[in-house]
Design a protein around this motif. Structure first.
Motif, mmCIF file in Angstrom:
data_model
loop_
_atom_site.group_PDB
_atom_site.id
_atom_site.type_symbol
_atom_site.label_atom_id
_atom_site.label_comp_id
_atom_site.label_asym_id
_atom_site.label_seq_id
_atom_site.Cartn_x
_atom_site.Cartn_y
_atom_site.Cartn_z
ATOM 1 N N ILE A 330 0.842 -1.200 0.000
ATOM 2 C CA ILE A 330 0.000 0.000 0.000
ATOM 3 C C ILE A 330 0.871 1.242 0.000
ATOM 4 N N ILE A 331 0.582 2.159 -0.933
ATOM 5 C CA ILE A 331 1.256 3.461 -0.983
ATOM 6 C C ILE A 331 0.239 4.504 -0.547
ATOM 7 N N LYS A 332 0.599 5.277 0.481
ATOM 8 C CA LYS A 332 -0.309 6.289 1.026
ATOM 9 C C LYS A 332 0.159 7.682 0.602
ATOM 10 N N LEU A 333 -0.703 8.383 -0.142
ATOM 11 C CA LEU A 333 -0.445 9.759 -0.532
ATOM 12 C C LEU A 333 -1.265 10.686 0.355
ATOM 13 N N PRO A 334 -0.651 11.644 1.048
ATOM 14 C CA PRO A 334 -1.401 12.526 1.949
ATOM 15 C C PRO A 334 -2.434 13.360 1.184
ATOM 16 N N LYS A 335 -3.530 13.629 1.863
ATOM 17 C CA LYS A 335 -4.531 14.524 1.277
ATOM 18 C C LYS A 335 -4.014 15.951 1.287
ATOM 19 N N LEU A 336 -4.330 16.667 0.230
ATOM 20 C CA LEU A 336 -3.913 18.067 0.130
ATOM 21 C C LEU A 336 -5.151 18.946 0.170
ATOM 22 N N ILE A 337 -5.054 20.037 0.920
ATOM 23 C CA ILE A 337 -6.156 21.000 1.025
ATOM 24 C C ILE A 337 -5.790 22.232 0.220
ATOM 25 N N TYR A 338 -6.563 22.532 -0.787
ATOM 26 C CA TYR A 338 -6.303 23.672 -1.646
ATOM 27 C C TYR A 338 -7.105 24.873 -1.189
ATOM 28 N N ASN A 339 -6.401 25.923 -0.781
ATOM 29 C CA ASN A 339 -7.042 27.147 -0.303
ATOM 30 C C ASN A 339 -6.983 28.187 -1.414
#
Length: 344
Positions: A330-339
């Motif tokens: 499993i490869i986990k990519l962090p969630k990104l929050i676009y402001n």
């Protein structure tokens, strides 16, 4: 700082021999006793001058080490002036005490002011020379260090530009696709046209999204499907997308494509079994999951995803992670929050 040559053992051993001899010759010239050299050059006075040279030079060397480690005063100029004054004053005190003891207990008379002044002047000059050598070495080292740092920054900038260019065009995928087109074109023109469509879709996206900071996951997934279809025409295991999350959060452009490509390239080629890849969402990350059967000489690791991990560091404190759960990797990519307000 790089070690100054005055601290080298051979310099410490041989230098006082020459400086002490030079002091002895200067004393003979000052006292108009040059002819005395022909009678007895290796006299007691010569050994005294050499011994005193050892004392003053070792003291000067130790004073350099002490002042080099001092944190105060903060002003470099004031620190240098203080170092020169203290070193010369202490050298005068050391020479005065040594010569006074020598004259009184060896020669059995008290030295006059002129003799002490001459000795102190010569050995104070040697001490000053040590400080000047240190300063010259300090400024030369600082200048060279600045040049090296500048060259390293230029090298890193060139390497970064080259890496960006290489990642932008993905030369390995480009040449593999073109080679596949040449082969398929002769055997099945319709299939070659289909391959060309997948190839153009992927590369239009790669080249057009290079300047964007983030893209919606749905947009990236559309190109992931085209990429999997493109790899079906290449000599790798056939790819099937399993469970795919349908969400609104954003990812870095081409990041998911690079993860998919890395998975495909590190998986053992097999005509019987397809490579099923799930793309799932959890609370904090996007998980790319597959049953790994990796090649012996090449496996998926953080070093494989180094470029993607470096890019994610600018947007989140959460690192990209790779873990194994039984037969699955499993490869986990962090969630990104676009402001949007921060980019207007």
């Amino acid at each position: 700082m790089n070690r100054l040559f005055v601290h080298h053992p051979w310099f410490r051993l041989l230098s006082p021999l020459f400086s002490g001899t030079l002091v002895y010759l200067l004393m003979l010239l000052i006292n108009n006793a040059v002819l005395y050299i022909q009678e007895d050059f290796l006299s007691q006075e010569l050994y005294v001058c050499i011994g005193l040279a050892y004392l003053t030079q070792e003291f000067s060397r130790l004073s350099l080490l002490v002042f080099e480690r001092l944190q105060r005063p903060k002003s470099f100029l004031f620190k240098v002036l203080l170092q020169i004054c203290i070193s010369i004053l202490l050298t005068i005190g050391l020479v005065y005490l040594s010569m006074y003891l020598y004259f009184k207990y060896i020669l059995l008379y008290t030295p006059n002011f002129r003799e002490l002044f001459v000795f102190n002047s010569i050995f104070s000059f040697i001490t000053l020379l040590y400080v000047v050598l240190y300063l010259g070495h300090y400024f030369l080292f600082r200048k060279n260090t600045q040049k090296i740092e500048k060259e390293l920054r230029a090298k890193q900038a060139i390497e970064h530009d080259f890496a960006s260019y290489r990642n932008g065009i993905n030369p390995k995928l480009l040449f593999e696709s073109l080679e596949a087109m040449l082969v398929v074109m002769k055997e099945n023109p319709a299939k070659a046209e289909e391959l060309t469509d997948h190839f153009s879709t992927v590369y239009r996206y790669i080249l057009s999204k290079r300047k964007r900071e983030m893209v919606p996951l749905r947009e990236e997934l559309t190109i992931v499907k085209a990429l999997s279809q493109l790899f079906d025409h290449l000599p790798y295991r056939k790819v099937k997308l399993g469970k795919v999350s349908d969400t609104d959060f954003t990812v870095l452009p081409t990041s998911l494509l690079k993860v998919m490509e890395s998975i495909i390239r590190t998986t053992i080629v097999s005509a019987r079994k397809a490579l099923v890849i799930d793309i799932l969402e959890n609370k904090e990350s996007l998980e790319v999951r597959y049953e790994h059967e990796e090649k012996l000489e090449e496996s998926l690791s953080m070093d494989t995803l180094r470029d993607i991990s470096h890019s994610y560091q600018f947007y989140t404190d959460m690192p990209i992670q790779i873990r194994e759960e039984g037969r699955f990797k499993i490869i986990k990519l962090p969630k990104l929050i676009y402001n949007e307000s921060s980019h207007t």
